[in-house]
Design a protein around this motif. Structure first.
Motif, PDB file in Angstrom:
ATOM      1  N   GLU A 163       0.838  -1.245   0.029  1.00 38.26           N
ATOM      2  CA  GLU A 163       0.090  -0.011  -0.072  1.00 38.26           C
ATOM      3  C   GLU A 163       0.914   1.337   0.011  1.00 38.26           C
ATOM      4  OE1 GLU A 163      -0.648  -2.480   2.044  1.00 38.26           O
ATOM      5  OE2 GLU A 163      -2.341  -3.282   0.619  1.00 38.26           O
ATOM      6  N   GLU A 192       0.847   3.590  -3.326  1.00 40.68           N
ATOM      7  CA  GLU A 192      -0.267   4.209  -3.510  1.00 40.68           C
ATOM      8  C   GLU A 192       0.023   5.618  -2.788  1.00 40.68           C
ATOM      9  OE1 GLU A 192      -4.167   3.032  -2.824  1.00 40.68           O
ATOM     10  OE2 GLU A 192      -5.236   5.083  -2.972  1.00 40.68           O
ATOM     11  N   ARG A 217       0.281   9.404  -4.450  1.00 37.94           N
ATOM     12  CA  ARG A 217      -0.600  10.531  -3.924  1.00 37.94           C
ATOM     13  C   ARG A 217       0.080  11.870  -3.271  1.00 37.94           C
ATOM     14  NH1 ARG A 217      -5.906   9.601  -4.701  1.00 37.94           N
ATOM     15  NH2 ARG A 217      -6.323   7.395  -4.814  1.00 37.94           N
ATOM     16  N   GLN A 232      -3.516  -2.557  -7.456  1.00 39.01           N
ATOM     17  CA  GLN A 232      -4.799  -1.757  -6.792  1.00 39.01           C
ATOM     18  C   GLN A 232      -4.622  -0.165  -6.721  1.00 39.01           C
ATOM     19  OE1 GLN A 232      -6.028  -4.699  -4.146  1.00 39.01           O
ATOM     20  NE2 GLN A 232      -7.180  -6.097  -5.830  1.00 39.01           N
ATOM     21  N   GLY A 233      -3.454  -0.198  -5.779  1.00 38.45           N
ATOM     22  CA  GLY A 233      -3.302   1.422  -5.596  1.00 38.45           C
ATOM     23  C   GLY A 233      -3.006   2.066  -6.569  1.00 38.45           C
ATOM     24  N   SER A 252      -6.361   3.007  -8.058  1.00 39.69           N
ATOM     25  CA  SER A 252      -7.306   4.029  -7.371  1.00 39.69           C
ATOM     26  C   SER A 252      -6.848   5.351  -7.684  1.00 39.69           C
ATOM     27  CB  SER A 252      -7.171   3.591  -5.916  1.00 39.69           C
ATOM     28  OG  SER A 252      -7.123   4.704  -4.969  1.00 39.69           O
ATOM     29  N   CYS A 253      -5.323   5.476  -7.871  1.00 44.63           N
ATOM     30  CA  CYS A 253      -4.776   6.820  -8.238  1.00 44.63           C
ATOM     31  C   CYS A 253      -5.381   7.256  -9.695  1.00 44.63           C
ATOM     32  CB  CYS A 253      -3.243   6.688  -8.125  1.00 44.63           C
ATOM     33  SG  CYS A 253      -2.706   6.613  -6.754  1.00 44.63           S
ATOM     34  N   ARG A 272      -8.082   6.311 -11.076  1.00 43.78           N
ATOM     35  CA  ARG A 272      -9.364   6.794 -11.177  1.00 43.78           C
ATOM     36  C   ARG A 272      -9.810   8.141 -10.681  1.00 43.78           C
ATOM     37  NH1 ARG A 272     -10.126   1.445  -9.927  1.00 43.78           N
ATOM     38  NH2 ARG A 272     -10.056   1.689  -7.828  1.00 43.78           N
ATOM     39  N   ASP A 273      -8.736   8.413  -9.781  1.00 51.09           N
ATOM     40  CA  ASP A 273      -9.035   9.983  -9.068  1.00 51.09           C
ATOM     41  C   ASP A 273      -8.223  10.769 -10.130  1.00 51.09           C
ATOM     42  OD1 ASP A 273     -10.246   9.142  -7.115  1.00 51.09           O
ATOM     43  OD2 ASP A 273      -8.491   8.937  -5.637  1.00 51.09           O
ATOM     44  N   ASN A 303     -12.656  -4.685 -10.595  1.00 53.38           N
ATOM     45  CA  ASN A 303     -12.452  -3.354  -9.980  1.00 53.38           C
ATOM     46  C   ASN A 303     -12.128  -2.176 -10.678  1.00 53.38           C
ATOM     47  OD1 ASN A 303     -12.123  -4.167  -7.226  1.00 53.38           O
ATOM     48  ND2 ASN A 303     -10.259  -5.583  -7.420  1.00 53.38           N
TER      49      ASN A 303
END
Ligand code: GCO
Length: 424
Positions: free
Chosen positions: A318, A321, A325, A359-360, A363-364, A366-367, A424
């Motif tokens: 994790e 990610e 960020r 996955q991390g 997620s970045c 997607r943002d 996902n």
């Protein structure tokens, strides 16, 4: 985890760790001296210099579409000012081999190793080094720039500063431990230190060679930044289309209660104080392997019972990610994950690590964060510097007797991440 079209998923290596016979470099020299501190010498490493076609083919067959590798300065400029055309052509072939296989070559100009002549001139503390590095960068820009899109100047520009900080911590701990066994430890260390100094003098003309991976002074930190600036300018002049950046070793720095101030300082030293120099870069290479917990007195060991990797780091995918960020808060250019990985003999843990790291990244994305690539460290089980071949980071194993390649499940899994969709 499905990554968007155009995203690069690849693997990373560094020339000295995989090519073999990098005889003109400072690392090679340090590996030969009796007290250089190496578990074993790099020797033929993974013989990637001769086997790059097979390695790139394996990557492509698994579905990877990027390869981050480094050009060895000591091959290109074995003596000051003399550039070796044959070696340049070697790297042109590697780049073309990537392109033919649909793989984006992401090149690093300096990955820890330097030519011996540079170190004899004062290395990474010498005022002449930025110009020397820029001359080499200009040459690569002119010769190979038209075949490339992304170039990293310097790998882990902040490594020397991190080593200084660790050396300070160790010294403090030794002083504390000295209450128990100080004499024995110190004597031993000093005896070794004396031998190493003498051997260094013979090879580099100085007791304390300023190789890239050594404790760096604030002046040396300036030299590294200036080398980057001058190389960036030289590359832009030679090949204006290139996207240019450097890479940093970035821990996911987390404060435990009371450690907030120290954690801020730590991140400042590792990242924030470089913001002025990277402000004009096109991208940054982020390199993360784990997290660091910081208490009021500094770094803390991993939590009790935490899973550890072969390197002794906490298994903590994790972290990637979090670091992406955090970097994006202050740096608005593109972000390439130029290294993220795990040393383990259990490939199922590698698969788990990559899955969670990606996955991390997802997620970045997607943002809306401008993450462009994920390069796993490393393509091959390779020469992990002073630890020799004992650390297995690779997506592909290497039989040390025969040099045969043994692809692991994680290689296929990583390639699938570009096409598989688990919802996902
Ligand atoms: C690093 C290095 C690699 C290491 C890797 C694993 O940039 O520190 O790029 O050379 O092998 O980090 O420790």
């Amino acid at each position: 985890m499905k990554l968007p079209l155009g995203f690069w998923v690849g693997a990373a290596t560094a020339a000295h760790q995989v090519e073999g016979n990098n005889t003109r470099s400072d690392y090679w020299a340090q590996e030969q001296i009796p007290h250089g501190g190496f578990r074993e010498p790099s020797g033929i490493a993974c013989d990637h210099y001769n086997r790059y076609e097979e390695d790139i083919r394996l990557m492509a067959e698994a579905g990877l579409n990027a390869y981050r590798f480094s050009i060895e300065w000591a091959r290109i400029e074995p003596e000051e000012g003399r550039f070796d055309v044959q070696e340049t052509e070697h790297y042109r072939r590697v780049i073309r081999c990537c392109r033919e296989r649909g793989i984006e070559p992401i090149v690093t100009l300096h990955h820890f190793t330097s030519p011996v002549w540079l170190i004899r001139k004062g290395g990474w503390e010498a005022d002449t080094t930025p110009a020397d590095f820029a001359r080499y960068a200009a040459y690569i820009g002119e010769q190979l720039g038209s075949e490339l899109r992304y170039v990293c100047t310097i790998n882990e520009a902040n490594m020397g500063v991190q080593i200084s900080a660790v050396a300070r911590d160790i010294f403090q701990q030794m002083q504390a431990a000295g209450k128990i066994q100080m004499g024995v430890n110190l004597e031993d260390l000093m005896r070794k230190g004396g031998d190493t100094a003498r051997e260094n003098r013979e090879v580099f003309g100085t007791d304390n060679p300023a190789v890239f991976v050594s404790a760096r002074t604030p002046h040396g930190d300036e030299i590294v930044m200036q080398a980057h600036r001058e190389a960036r300018a030289a590359l832009r002049k030679a090949a204006p289309h290139l996207k240019i950046g450097w890479t940093l070793s970035l821990h996911d720095v987390q404060a435990v209660p009371g450690g907030e101030e120290r954690a801020r300082e730590e991140w400042g030293q590792e990242f924030t104080h470089y913001l002025p120099v990277i402000a004009e870069d096109d991208f940054i290479g982020v390199q993360n392997y784990s997290r660091t917990l910081i208490g009021p007195g500094g770094s803390l060991p991993p939590p009790e019972g935490a899973e550890l990797t072969q390197m002794g780091y906490e298994f903590y995918p994790e972290g990637l990610e979090h670091v992406i960020r955090r970097v994006h808060e202050d740096f608005k250019g593109e972000i390439l994950v130029t290294e993220n990985g795990i040393a383990t003999s259990d490939d199922t843990r590698r698969v788990a690590f990559i899955t969670r790291a990606l996955q991390g990244v997802g997620s970045c994305l997607r943002d809306g964060l401008p993450v462009k690539a994920y390069c796993y460290w490393s393509l091959l089980d390779n020469f992990e510097w002073q630890k020799g071949f004992s650390m297995t980071f690779g997506l592909i194993g290497v039989d040390r007797e025969t040099m045969w390649r043994i692809p692991k499940d994680s290689l296929w899994m990583l390639g699938q991440s570009l096409i598989a969709d688990d919802g996902n």
